[in-house]
Design an enzyme around this catalytic site. Sequence first.
Site, PDB file in Angstrom:
ATOM      1  N   ASP A   1       0.829  -1.206   0.000  1.00 29.23           N
ATOM      2  CA  ASP A   1       0.000   0.000   0.000  1.00 29.23           C
ATOM      3  C   ASP A   1       0.870   1.266   0.000  1.00 29.23           C
ATOM      4  O   ASP A   1       2.070   1.227   0.295  1.00 29.23           O
ATOM      5  CB  ASP A   1      -0.905  -0.022   1.232  1.00 29.23           C
ATOM      6  CG  ASP A   1      -2.171   0.806   1.068  1.00 29.23           C
ATOM      7  OD1 ASP A   1      -2.250   1.619   0.121  1.00 29.23           O
ATOM      8  OD2 ASP A   1      -3.085   0.644   1.902  1.00 29.23           O
TER       9      ASP A   1
ATOM     10  N   LYS B   1      -1.072  -8.147  -5.409  1.00 28.23           N
ATOM     11  CA  LYS B   1      -1.737  -8.390  -4.131  1.00 28.23           C
ATOM     12  C   LYS B   1      -3.007  -7.545  -4.127  1.00 28.23           C
ATOM     13  O   LYS B   1      -2.949  -6.314  -4.177  1.00 28.23           O
ATOM     14  CB  LYS B   1      -0.835  -7.999  -2.962  1.00 28.23           C
ATOM     15  CG  LYS B   1      -1.518  -8.123  -1.594  1.00 28.23           C
ATOM     16  CD  LYS B   1      -0.581  -7.691  -0.473  1.00 28.23           C
ATOM     17  CE  LYS B   1      -1.298  -7.671   0.879  1.00 28.23           C
ATOM     18  NZ  LYS B   1      -0.393  -7.248   1.975  1.00 28.23           N
TER      19      LYS B   1
ATOM     20  N   ASP C   1      -6.111  -6.475  -2.085  1.00 26.08           N
ATOM     21  CA  ASP C   1      -6.658  -6.386  -0.734  1.00 26.08           C
ATOM     22  C   ASP C   1      -8.173  -6.157  -0.794  1.00 26.08           C
ATOM     23  O   ASP C   1      -8.752  -6.115  -1.884  1.00 26.08           O
ATOM     24  CB  ASP C   1      -5.943  -5.256   0.021  1.00 26.08           C
ATOM     25  CG  ASP C   1      -5.785  -5.544   1.501  1.00 26.08           C
ATOM     26  OD1 ASP C   1      -6.567  -6.350   2.050  1.00 26.08           O
ATOM     27  OD2 ASP C   1      -4.877  -4.959   2.120  1.00 26.08           O
TER      28      ASP C   1
ATOM     29  N   SER D   1      -6.796 -11.341  -1.018  1.00 21.36           N
ATOM     30  CA  SER D   1      -7.047 -11.212   0.418  1.00 21.36           C
ATOM     31  C   SER D   1      -8.498 -11.541   0.769  1.00 21.36           C
ATOM     32  O   SER D   1      -8.913 -11.335   1.903  1.00 21.36           O
ATOM     33  CB  SER D   1      -6.716  -9.790   0.878  1.00 21.36           C
ATOM     34  OG  SER D   1      -5.346  -9.518   0.733  1.00 21.36           O
TER      35      SER D   1
ATOM     36  N   ARG E   1      -4.573 -14.721   1.336  1.00 21.63           N
ATOM     37  CA  ARG E   1      -4.432 -14.451   2.765  1.00 21.63           C
ATOM     38  C   ARG E   1      -5.675 -14.966   3.481  1.00 21.63           C
ATOM     39  O   ARG E   1      -6.781 -14.589   3.162  1.00 21.63           O
ATOM     40  CB  ARG E   1      -4.273 -12.955   2.994  1.00 21.63           C
ATOM     41  CG  ARG E   1      -2.871 -12.412   2.647  1.00 21.63           C
ATOM     42  CD  ARG E   1      -1.833 -12.787   3.694  1.00 21.63           C
ATOM     43  NE  ARG E   1      -2.324 -12.441   5.001  1.00 21.63           N
ATOM     44  CZ  ARG E   1      -2.357 -11.199   5.490  1.00 21.63           C
ATOM     45  NH1 ARG E   1      -1.909 -10.189   4.764  1.00 21.63           N
ATOM     46  NH2 ARG E   1      -2.833 -10.958   6.688  1.00 21.63           N
TER      47      ARG E   1
ATOM     48  N   ASP F   1      -3.126  -9.729   9.636  1.00 24.64           N
ATOM     49  CA  ASP F   1      -1.751  -9.311   9.347  1.00 24.64           C
ATOM     50  C   ASP F   1      -0.787  -9.745  10.440  1.00 24.64           C
ATOM     51  O   ASP F   1      -1.089  -9.640  11.643  1.00 24.64           O
ATOM     52  CB  ASP F   1      -1.670  -7.785   9.239  1.00 24.64           C
ATOM     53  CG  ASP F   1      -2.305  -7.255   7.972  1.00 24.64           C
ATOM     54  OD1 ASP F   1      -2.762  -8.058   7.145  1.00 24.64           O
ATOM     55  OD2 ASP F   1      -2.336  -6.022   7.809  1.00 24.64           O
TER      56      ASP F   1
END
Length: 431
Positions: free
Chosen positions: A80, A156, A158, A190, A215, A219
């Site tokens: 990010d 990735k 999210d 995610s 994921r 985290d």
Amino acid sequence: MGPLVVTRLLVLVSLTVALDDGLLRTPPMGWMAWERFRCDVDCKDDPENCISEDLFRDMADRLAEDGWKELGYEYVIIDDCWMSLLRDQGGRLQPDPSRFPGGIAKLARYVHDRGLKLGIYSDMGSRTCMGFPGTTLDKIEIDAQTFASWGVDYLKFDGCYSDPVEQMLGYPLMSKALNATGRPIVYSCSWPVYLGGLPPNVNYSLLGDICHLWRNYGDIQDSWDSVQDIIDWFSNNQDYLQPAAGPGRWNDPDMLIIGNFGLSVDQARSQMALWAIMAAPLIMSNDLRNLDNKARAILQNKAVIAINQDPLGIQGRRLLQEQSHVEVYWRPLSHSASSLVFLSRRTDMPLLYHCSLHKLHYDPGNYEAYDVFTGTTVKGLNATTEFTVSINPSGVVMWYIYPLSTHNEPVHRRPSQLRVHRPGPDRHNVL
């Protein structure tokens, strides 16, 4: 959820075929910014550590020059906070111009010139977790095309600031959009973590047809407590999670924090060992420019990496939880070999743990074990032999075990012959 939404979702899912594209036949390895560098955008006062093209060039240099690439650590992944706060006039995401003045395409070329691959981050939602522009449903196709045009190799995706319906539609749509670009791009989802990580809310069969890895849980933080929490969750739910993993489809317990501030040497070995047993991605988040030799030795341990990268791709399991606070984990490997990890949850002193291979469900026969952290060989094992290992508090003993023939010769290979399995050239299947 209304019937129209359900119908649209089913149509999308029917258009998504299994990701038989040759990508990630073994878990990915590399480096990611988030855990170590977070959302540091203060390049004026903290130029060495802010999220900028300089940081990612530095990490690419270290992977290429310090022996990481040869071991399989090939991805340099932006997380990010890389974006400008506004999309460009064409509606495309763009990097912050002061921190990425050369743009992402130039950074990708820099990474590729060093034999590495570039990963990037976006978010299925109105904005990213840190408040930068998100990827709403209407922006999925243009974002996928943008990433491909830049030469990105890994996304990735999210899920902050999105609802379950948007996620159900958006994650399959991004899979389709990435494949439609014609560029082989690893897709890290995610999605499960926003649904609690478990069936029936998470359909792992569908997920494996959409994403290369995902994921499942929260985290990781820079602490042994966080590592233990992740190990506990994955182990307590292994009956759901373990069958979902395999070549091209991996559970992701999050980044390796070895070399930062929160783990002792024993705890760092424990994370490395358990991530190898779980067939987890080996994605470091640390400062490769300032890594001490002990952390480097753990992360570059060839035997542990070879276990993690075993081409069978079977995720391991926890076998035992003893009253002595020792846990035993097992993973089957190629060529009739296997790996065992003996983990101590104690905090007081080293423990002498007594066990046998019979107790761990090994077939009758003779075996040898190679201790991957000491480099010593344990001889004279058979299924009924009682053995003893000394395990430090919050530490591990990790064995690579191989059967012997009737002439007490290794059935296939000795541990000194272990090699990291590197898959062949990536293939890509366009949907």
